[in-house]
Enzyme design. Structure first.
Site: not given
Ligand code: GAR
Length: 196
Positions: A12, A14, A93-94, A112, A144, A148, A177
């Protein structure tokens, strides 16, 4: 107010960056109204009490990598109660399927860890390094049904130097990010307010 719902699965960081931006007054009229997580022990859920935002674990159903069927309906109905203007997939992640995308049409964005269209799917940072790329980065895009592949809203580039470890590049991508995602949400919120 522009209502933001965040979906995540793990750390979490982000979601935390978005909430920090909100606290610092950098999110414009956007306000996070709920956090949803498909993992009961995810660190992300601790952000709820810390930032005084409702944070919920929702059972993701019987599939490991997608949200489909009864669980999907439950997620849709629960999130609809919060009347989100935007749904932010921040480390969710789903795979989300057409019924969910239709329910929130034109309102779902995803983060992403690559410069899409390069390296969609999993292990994107590692794949960029293994390919010998001199840079990677992160992308925020509309969601969509194709994974990705939706229109890009913003990207930030990150250099890869010879001898960098995966951990080092990952840390750089995460830092990017944490700038890109709040800035993109702010821009979308500003644009939405201008249309009203
Ligand atoms: C991030 O790096 C995001 O880009 C990636 O998961 C991480 C989550 O980090 N997302 C993917 O790979 C989506 N396919 P966080 O839980 O610390 O925000």
């Amino acid at each position: 107010m522009v209502r933001i719902v965040i979906l995540g699965s793990g750390r979490g960081s982000n979601a935390e960056a978005i909430l920090n931006a909100q606290e610092a007054g950098q999110l414009g009229l956007a306000q996070v109204v709920g956090l949803f997580c498909d993992q009961p022990d995810a660190l992300m859920l601790k952000l709820g009490p810390r930032f005084d935002v409702p944070a919920f674990y929702l059972h993701p159903g019987k599939f490991k990598t997608k949200l489909e069927g009864e669980a999907e309906t439950h997620w849709i109905e629960t999130i609809q109660r919060l009347q989100p203007d935007f749904i932010v997939l921040a480390g969710f992640m789903r795979v989300i399927k057409p019924p969910f995308i239709e329910a929130f049409k034109g309102r779902i964005i995803n983060l992403h860890p690559s410069l899409l269209p390069k390296y969609p799917g999993l292990h994107s940072i590692q794949r960029a390094m293994e390919a010998g790329d001199a840079e990677t980065g992160c992308t925020v895009h509309w969601v969509t049904p194709e994974i990705d592949a939706g229109e890009v809203l913003g990207q930030e580039r990150v250099p890869i130097a010879k001898g960098d470890t995966l951990d080092e590049v990952e840390a750089r991508v995460h830092a990017a990010e944490h700038r890109l995602l709040p800035a993109t949400i702010r821009r979308l919120a500003d644009e939405l307010m201008l249309r009203h």
